[in-house]
Write a protein that holds these residues in place. Sequence first.
Motif, mmCIF file in Angstrom:
data_model
loop_
_atom_site.group_PDB
_atom_site.id
_atom_site.type_symbol
_atom_site.label_atom_id
_atom_site.label_comp_id
_atom_site.label_asym_id
_atom_site.label_seq_id
_atom_site.Cartn_x
_atom_site.Cartn_y
_atom_site.Cartn_z
ATOM 1 N N UNK A 201 29.441 -10.252 -27.777
ATOM 2 C CA UNK A 201 28.468 -11.291 -27.573
ATOM 3 C C UNK A 201 26.975 -11.079 -27.998
ATOM 4 N N UNK A 202 26.395 -12.075 -28.271
ATOM 5 C CA UNK A 202 24.929 -11.882 -28.603
ATOM 6 C C UNK A 202 24.108 -11.027 -27.617
ATOM 7 N N UNK A 203 23.266 -10.494 -28.062
ATOM 8 C CA UNK A 203 22.452 -9.706 -27.265
ATOM 9 C C UNK A 203 21.729 -10.657 -26.127
ATOM 10 N N UNK A 204 21.424 -10.344 -24.857
ATOM 11 C CA UNK A 204 20.716 -11.251 -24.074
ATOM 12 C C UNK A 204 19.198 -11.036 -24.275
ATOM 13 N N UNK A 291 26.307 -3.581 -19.274
ATOM 14 C CA UNK A 291 25.195 -3.316 -20.075
ATOM 15 C C UNK A 291 24.300 -4.615 -20.436
ATOM 16 N N UNK A 292 24.794 -5.772 -20.402
ATOM 17 C CA UNK A 292 23.950 -7.003 -20.308
ATOM 18 C C UNK A 292 23.021 -7.073 -19.105
ATOM 19 N N UNK A 323 21.228 -4.664 -27.493
ATOM 20 C CA UNK A 323 19.754 -4.507 -27.476
ATOM 21 C C UNK A 323 19.193 -3.959 -26.040
ATOM 22 N N UNK A 324 20.090 -3.126 -25.551
ATOM 23 C CA UNK A 324 19.676 -2.196 -24.433
ATOM 24 C C UNK A 324 19.012 -1.145 -24.728
ATOM 25 N N UNK A 325 17.853 -0.838 -24.302
ATOM 26 C CA UNK A 325 17.096 0.284 -24.650
ATOM 27 C C UNK A 325 17.833 1.773 -24.058
ATOM 28 N N UNK A 326 17.747 2.679 -25.278
ATOM 29 C CA UNK A 326 18.468 3.762 -24.927
ATOM 30 C C UNK A 326 17.712 5.244 -24.787
ATOM 31 N N UNK A 327 18.087 5.835 -23.760
ATOM 32 C CA UNK A 327 17.502 7.236 -23.527
ATOM 33 C C UNK A 327 18.599 8.407 -23.510
#
Length: 419
Positions: A201-204, A291-292, A323-327
Amino acid sequence: MVLKGYPRLSETFIAQEILALERRGLRLEIWSLRRPTDRFHHPMHKAIRAPVAYLPEYLHNAPLRVMRGALAALRRPRLPALLALFARDFVRDPTASRLRRLGQALVLARELPAESAHIHVHFLHTPASVARYAALLTGRGWSFSAHAKDIWTTPDWELAEKLRDARWGVTCTRDGQRRLDELAQGRTLLAYHGLDLGRFPEAPSRNDPRDGTDPAAPLRLLCVGRLVAKKGHDDLIDALAGLPTTLHWRLALIGGGELCGALEARVRECGLAGRVTFQGALAQPAVIAAMREADLFVLPTKPGPGGDRDGLPNVLMEAASQALPILATAFGGTPEFISDGVHGVLVQPGDPAALAAALIGMAGDPDRRRRLGAAARARLVKDFSEEAAVSLIAGRLRVSAGLGAAAIGSAPEVSPCVS
């Protein structure tokens, strides 16, 4: 396609590749050394049309199949060459596992349909031994996709000889390619897995300002990965235990594995039981839904026992698709996708204190998280779609199976297939 196990929740990259190759007109068969153990399957598995056959995981459980394979081998002119190769391998690796690989190869060689023109194997360790023996006995060519554990835990002598014997091969990170090139320069091509973004799906919007200061709206952390040493869950738990009590957070852990009990005990010992949720292995739609909903994705991979390590974990690209930020840690193939401070934040592996400091910094800066998440998605779309890798592999398979360099997407002739 020879696989160690099929279907597997943790190997979305293989299922995605098989499905993409089928959509490009290649006729495939799947031969698995093990039967599935996961409770769920991904939707991709249901879309794959290739028939699946299972080799005997333990030879004593299928004595008639093994005997028929051995008797059929007696009639093949290449049997002396296979026995000579096996003898050299067995001297250096005198194990029951090595004998099992020979038995599985004899079964595979007998049961492969005549129209199976080429053998392609995922992973250069056990599955590649079976594929190599069967290919030699039947006069077929074989090729490989190398990934991570197989590259770093297989002995040098075995890797070098397999690289020499295979017609061609690919691997999914420059880190892995450098390792294989040290043993056989130029034998392995780079093919990042990428993602088929049409399945996601498209990113939230990512506009929620959660920063961990409100106990009623804790920061939502997510980690997805098998519960094994190389994923670094122990470092993540230690890092969380070192966070200030004024920072409010919740962690969802998705994945199953051998360390589940030990990690649950570690969470209890650290007093985090009410804040960490073990969700087990889940199918991809549930993972993407998590993730969303999350605010930050954390994956602190590191070296595992015996040199085991990750390549470029597909879950990083899946997180980026939303578009979930990653560490994450600057280890394995991760820096090939994530540049520190540009597409996410990277810390050194095996350093819980550095991980805790990065968590604190990202928790308090929602705007930065949003920028990093958007940059990771842009990086994914621009440089890590599945098209390039699948086009490369499909083209090579066509030639190896005697189909010629057909245009991508065109239907092959009705016969030769790839096993």
